[in-house]
Design an enzyme around this catalytic site. Structure first.
Site, PDB file in Angstrom:
ATOM      1  N   TYR A  15     -14.340  16.228  17.483  1.00 61.47           N
ATOM      2  CA  TYR A  15     -13.150  15.641  18.118  1.00 61.47           C
ATOM      3  C   TYR A  15     -11.977  16.616  18.074  1.00 61.47           C
ATOM      4  O   TYR A  15     -11.716  17.220  17.031  1.00 61.47           O
ATOM      5  CB  TYR A  15     -12.715  14.380  17.380  1.00 61.47           C
ATOM      6  CG  TYR A  15     -13.543  13.154  17.676  1.00 61.47           C
ATOM      7  CD1 TYR A  15     -13.730  12.691  18.970  1.00 61.47           C
ATOM      8  CD2 TYR A  15     -14.115  12.431  16.627  1.00 61.47           C
ATOM      9  CE1 TYR A  15     -14.477  11.547  19.215  1.00 61.47           C
ATOM     10  CE2 TYR A  15     -14.862  11.288  16.865  1.00 61.47           C
ATOM     11  CZ  TYR A  15     -15.039  10.846  18.175  1.00 61.47           C
ATOM     12  OH  TYR A  15     -15.764   9.719  18.405  1.00 61.47           O
ATOM     13  N   LYS A  57     -12.178  -2.522 -12.608  1.00 63.49           N
ATOM     14  CA  LYS A  57     -11.419  -2.904 -11.407  1.00 63.49           C
ATOM     15  C   LYS A  57     -11.820  -2.019 -10.228  1.00 63.49           C
ATOM     16  O   LYS A  57     -12.395  -0.934 -10.424  1.00 63.49           O
ATOM     17  CB  LYS A  57      -9.923  -2.763 -11.694  1.00 63.49           C
ATOM     18  CG  LYS A  57      -9.508  -1.349 -12.075  1.00 63.49           C
ATOM     19  CD  LYS A  57      -8.105  -1.293 -12.650  1.00 63.49           C
ATOM     20  CE  LYS A  57      -7.747   0.133 -13.045  1.00 63.49           C
ATOM     21  NZ  LYS A  57      -6.416   0.222 -13.652  1.00 63.49           N
ATOM     22  N   ARG A  98       6.417  -0.808 -13.776  1.00 62.33           N
ATOM     23  CA  ARG A  98       5.713  -1.594 -12.744  1.00 62.33           C
ATOM     24  C   ARG A  98       5.386  -2.966 -13.331  1.00 62.33           C
ATOM     25  O   ARG A  98       6.303  -3.755 -13.560  1.00 62.33           O
ATOM     26  CB  ARG A  98       4.508  -0.853 -12.139  1.00 62.33           C
ATOM     27  CG  ARG A  98       3.551  -0.195 -13.137  1.00 62.33           C
ATOM     28  CD  ARG A  98       2.223   0.229 -12.518  1.00 62.33           C
ATOM     29  NE  ARG A  98       1.136  -0.080 -13.431  1.00 62.33           N
ATOM     30  CZ  ARG A  98      -0.120   0.277 -13.291  1.00 62.33           C
ATOM     31  NH1 ARG A  98      -0.502   0.947 -12.226  1.00 62.33           N
ATOM     32  NH2 ARG A  98      -1.035  -0.041 -14.170  1.00 62.33           N
TER      33      ARG A  98
HETATM   34  C1  LIG Z   1      -6.360   1.136 -14.634  1.00 69.74           C
HETATM   35  C2  LIG Z   1      -5.717   0.830 -15.913  1.00 69.74           C
HETATM   36  C3  LIG Z   1      -6.222   1.374 -17.098  1.00 69.74           C
HETATM   37  C4  LIG Z   1      -7.309   2.445 -17.122  1.00 69.74           C
HETATM   38  O1  LIG Z   1      -6.724   3.690 -16.803  1.00 69.74           O
HETATM   39  P1  LIG Z   1      -7.600   5.033 -16.791  1.00 69.74           P
HETATM   40  O2  LIG Z   1      -6.592   6.106 -16.625  1.00 69.74           O
HETATM   41  O3  LIG Z   1      -8.528   4.946 -15.624  1.00 69.74           O
HETATM   42  O4  LIG Z   1      -8.321   5.110 -18.082  1.00 69.74           O
HETATM   43  C5  LIG Z   1      -5.685   0.928 -18.296  1.00 69.74           C
HETATM   44  N1  LIG Z   1      -4.693   0.014 -18.323  1.00 69.74           N
HETATM   45  C6  LIG Z   1      -4.151  -0.509 -17.201  1.00 69.74           C
HETATM   46  C7  LIG Z   1      -3.050  -1.485 -17.296  1.00 69.74           C
HETATM   47  C8  LIG Z   1      -4.631  -0.102 -15.955  1.00 69.74           C
HETATM   48  O5  LIG Z   1      -4.077  -0.581 -14.842  1.00 69.74           O
END
Ligand SMILES: *Cc1c(COP(=O)(O)O)cnc(C)c1O
Length: 409
Positions: free
Chosen positions: A293, A61, A160
């Site tokens: 800046y 993702k 969540r």
């Molecule tokens: C992003 C995510 C993961 C992976 O988590 P990491 O801490 O990056 O290994 C696993 N399960 C869900 C539901 C997630 O949203």
């Protein structure tokens, strides 16, 4: 660094993958880039699979945590025979399918009304954020005469995404008559698996997940995949947390150091990404010269100022102004003045023989000197995952890999 092949099919595929970014074989002509070491990514994946003793869902993702969705997924599929891919949105899943990813894909964030067609058409497994989505998915799948795969996410404590106990009951009931949905998985997500003082909370999450599995089976479903662990869960709670699939992001990219329990030894996974820019401009200024800046920095001594083409438009956050460092010729060069959209200034007074074109490393190693993604993130009061995920499309990703890994692909 290892050799980058510029003349084999896999490399050409990476370069040409739709939506992928240019991946030049050398840094010639590049002024700022992120280097993505796919060989390390593969080693990390293989270690994770061994550790899990089960298939590993590579979480890709958010542009593979900033590492580049399509090159990362393509390489994991071809060179590491990755079992599963995890994305947050249907759009990310569609991009993977269009690039030729054939392995199972789970949309962990589920879908919103109107996205169910993409979920079904591209054979994406999905979660269901609410019982009302059951009918929507069933209709879309029935219309096409296919079976849609769902993984039910139960909320065992994170609060969540994930179905509450009532919602799970309602969802199982709604699923009962569905002929076009198959319940392939039951999953939950840990809230605090990295916190030793919250270990009881995590154990309670594991217990509630086991109860949800009993309830799901009692309702007549037989989910093939039962999964709980993220990076922190796999690190601190194996094998209870592993189920028969592990969803791993941070450890896959070797950047979970600040999101793991300090009670266990750090795993042997290594960082995949490093971030570099060349010194484009170099000048000597006297003491008392304001820089950048807002004139937030005034030199206190005669200073050599290097300008590098990396700014907040690239994901080098403005909060690094007057706080962060880069490495130049193996020495720390402090960021001076404000980080602006396109450029940043470094104090290179202490760097012997500094020259135009020298590489400034913001994340990564130069000889024995290292700025880890965790160090870089700590300057910004955040975690390494946010630091790499923030790198924008303007940063060219340069992929390193071993051609023999992909010649059979
Ligand atoms: C992003 C995510 C993961 C992976 O988590 P990491 O801490 O990056 O290994 C696993 N399960 C869900 C539901 C997630 O949203």
């Amino acid at each position: 660094m290892g050799i980058v092949s510029s003349c084999n099919d896999a490399f050409a595929r990476l370069r040409l993958a739709p939506g992928g970014q240019a991946a030049p074989a050398t840094t010639a002509g590049l002024a700022a880039w992120a280097e993505i070491d796919l060989r390390q990514l593969k080693r990390n994946y293989q270690w994770l699979r061994q550790r899990a003793g089960a298939p590993v869902m590579a979480m890709v993702k958010a542009n593979a945590y900033g590492h580049g969705l399509l090159p990362v997924a393509t390489y994991l599929q071809d060179a590491a025979q990755a079992d599963w891919f995890g994305v947050a949105t249907p759009e990310e899943g569609v991009a993977l399918r269009q690039a030729g990813i054939a392995r199972p894909i789970l949309v962990i964030g589920g879908f919103w009304l109107g996205q169910e067609a993409a979920v079904v058409d591209y054979d994406l497994a999905t979660t269901l954020p609410d019982p009302s989505y059951v009918a929507v998915l069933e209709r879309a799948a029935a219309a096409r005469g296919v079976i849609a795969a769902v993984h039910l996410e139960v909320d065992t404590g994170i609060g969540r995404l994930g179905l509450s106990p009532d919602q799970l009951t309602a969802t199982l009931k709604a699923l009962q008559p569905c002929r076009h949905i198959r319940v392939d998985g039951l999953m939950t997500h840990f809230a605090a698996a990295d916190a030793p003082e919250q270990a009881d909370f995590t154990r309670e999450q594991i217990r509630r997940h086991a109860l949800a599995l009993e309830q799901t089976r009692a309702a007549g479903f037989a989910p093939r995949y039962v999964h709980l662990a993220n990076s922190a869960g796999l690190h601190a709670f194996p094998p209870a947390a592993t189920g028969n699939l592990a969803r791993i992001g941070g450890l896959l990219y070797g950047i979970a150091g600040d999101a793991l329990s300090p009670a266990f030894p750090p795993p042997p996974t290594g960082p995949v990404l490093s971030l570099h820019a060349r010194i484009l401009g170099l000048k000597a200024v006297p003491a008392g010269t304001p820089l950048g800046y807002g004139c937030t920095f005034t030199t206190r001594r005669p200073t050599r100022v290097a300008t590098v083409p990396l700014g907040y438009g690239d994901g080098l956050h403005r909060i690094q102004s007057n706080r962060g460092d880069a490495l130049v010729r193996g020495r720390k060069a402090p960021i001076i003045g404000r980080v602006s959209m396109d450029v940043t200034m470094l104090d290179v007074t202490e760097v012997p023989d500094v020259a135009l074109g020298d590489v400034a490393t913001f994340i990564g190693a130069q000889g024995a000197a290292v700025i880890s993604a965790e160090d870089y993130a700590a300057v910004m009061d955040t975690i390494a995952l946010e630091a790499t995920t923030s790198l924008t499309a303007r940063v060219t990703r340069r992929y390193l890999f071993d051609p023999t890994d992909t010649s059979s692909a």
